[in-house]
Design an enzyme around this catalytic site. Structure first.
Site, short mmCIF file in Angstrom:
data_model
loop_
_atom_site.label_atom_id
_atom_site.label_comp_id
_atom_site.label_asym_id
_atom_site.label_seq_id
_atom_site.Cartn_x
_atom_site.Cartn_y
_atom_site.Cartn_z
N ARG A 85 36.18 62.03 -8.60
CA ARG A 85 36.36 62.49 -7.23
C ARG A 85 37.51 61.78 -6.52
O ARG A 85 38.33 62.42 -5.84
CB ARG A 85 35.06 62.28 -6.44
CG ARG A 85 35.01 62.99 -5.10
CD ARG A 85 34.96 64.49 -5.26
NE ARG A 85 36.25 65.15 -5.23
CZ ARG A 85 36.49 66.33 -5.75
NH1 ARG A 85 35.55 66.99 -6.38
NH2 ARG A 85 37.69 66.86 -5.68
N LYS A 113 54.11 59.94 10.67
CA LYS A 113 52.79 60.51 10.90
C LYS A 113 52.05 60.63 9.57
O LYS A 113 51.95 61.69 8.96
CB LYS A 113 52.92 61.87 11.59
CG LYS A 113 53.51 61.77 12.99
CD LYS A 113 53.72 63.14 13.61
CE LYS A 113 54.34 63.01 14.99
NZ LYS A 113 54.62 64.33 15.61
N LYS A 136 62.71 55.84 22.65
CA LYS A 136 62.00 57.01 23.17
C LYS A 136 61.93 56.94 24.70
O LYS A 136 62.37 55.96 25.30
CB LYS A 136 60.62 57.10 22.55
CG LYS A 136 60.66 57.26 21.02
CD LYS A 136 59.28 57.22 20.41
CE LYS A 136 58.46 58.44 20.73
NZ LYS A 136 58.98 59.66 20.08
N GLU A 179 65.97 59.36 21.27
CA GLU A 179 65.32 60.65 21.51
C GLU A 179 65.84 61.25 22.81
O GLU A 179 65.79 60.60 23.87
CB GLU A 179 63.81 60.45 21.59
CG GLU A 179 63.02 61.73 21.80
CD GLU A 179 61.54 61.46 21.92
OE1 GLU A 179 60.85 61.53 20.89
OE2 GLU A 179 61.07 61.16 23.03
N ASP A 197 64.92 66.63 20.90
CA ASP A 197 63.48 66.83 20.95
C ASP A 197 63.11 68.15 21.61
O ASP A 197 63.44 68.40 22.78
CB ASP A 197 62.83 65.67 21.71
CG ASP A 197 61.32 65.70 21.63
OD1 ASP A 197 60.79 66.06 20.56
OD2 ASP A 197 60.67 65.38 22.64
#
Length: 213
Positions: free
Chosen positions: A34, A69, A101, A129, A150
């Protein structure tokens, strides 16, 4: 537990393809089954999704980047999977590139001051950004290495690319989906980044069939 590998990382496979043949005790194989399958399905899903995004970019010069992420503890493996799918790795962490940012700008007061502070600290690869074209102008004039454009629509991205005029790299990010990445890549940006390739990639269906010898 000797094994025979039937394919290599990054290979394109068809349904019913055999990935590997494993030999060993039934207890050992079924104990690890698994965990091994979950890992393989997850990473193969990332590579497969990444490949679809790369193909959707068409014959443009833009390169697909991944993001930070990623799941805790899985970053190196997930970023390896994006490379196998055809993307380039962006930052591995906060140590190998600076991302200025909106919150940083709000605290310091301006993009120019943020870039000056980053340069004074000898920080590597300064990226800013930008939400507006005025911010793009300020970031380029301040000496940023990359401007992150962005959530800009394609027409605005083209304007930003014209403003930059090759003085630094451009990265489009935000709202990047499989159905939008082609138009985004065609605007002339150097890079397109997509968190979805790691954050939202569905697992590939991979199974283990046992044969008693």
């Amino acid at each position: 537990m000797p094994k025979s590998k039937k394919c290599n990382d990054g290979d394109t496979l068809n349904p019913q393809s055999v990935l590997a043949v494993i030999e060993g005790s039934a207890r050992g194989i079924l104990t690890a089954e698994r965990t091994a399958l979950n890992t393989l399905q997850h990473l193969s899903g990332i590579a497969t999704t990444t490949c679809a995004y790369v193909q959707a970019m068409g014959k443009t010069s833009a390169k697909l980047l991944d993001t930070r992420k990623t799941l805790p503890g899985w970053r190196k493996m997930e970023k390896y999977a994006t490379r196998m799918g055809g993307a380039q790795n962006h930052r591995m962490g906060l140590y190998d590139g600076v991302m200025i940012k909106d919150n940083h700008i709000g605290v310091v007061g301006s993009i120019t001051k943020c870039v000056e502070m980053a340069k004074a600290a000898n920080l590597p690869k300064i990226e800013v950004e930008c939400d507006t074209l005025d911010q793009v102008r300020e970031a380029v004039d301040a000496g940023a290495d990359i401007v992150l454009l962005d959530n800009m629509a394609p027409d605005m991205l083209r304007e930003a690319v014209a403003i930059v005029a090759g003085r630094c790299k451009t990265e489009a990010s935000g709202g990047v989906r499989l159905d939008t990445i082609g138009d985004i890549a065609a605007t002339g940006v150097d890079y397109v980044s997509a968190g979805r390739i790691t954050q939202s990639a569905p697992a590939v269906d991979i199974g283990l069939d046992v044969a008693i010898l």
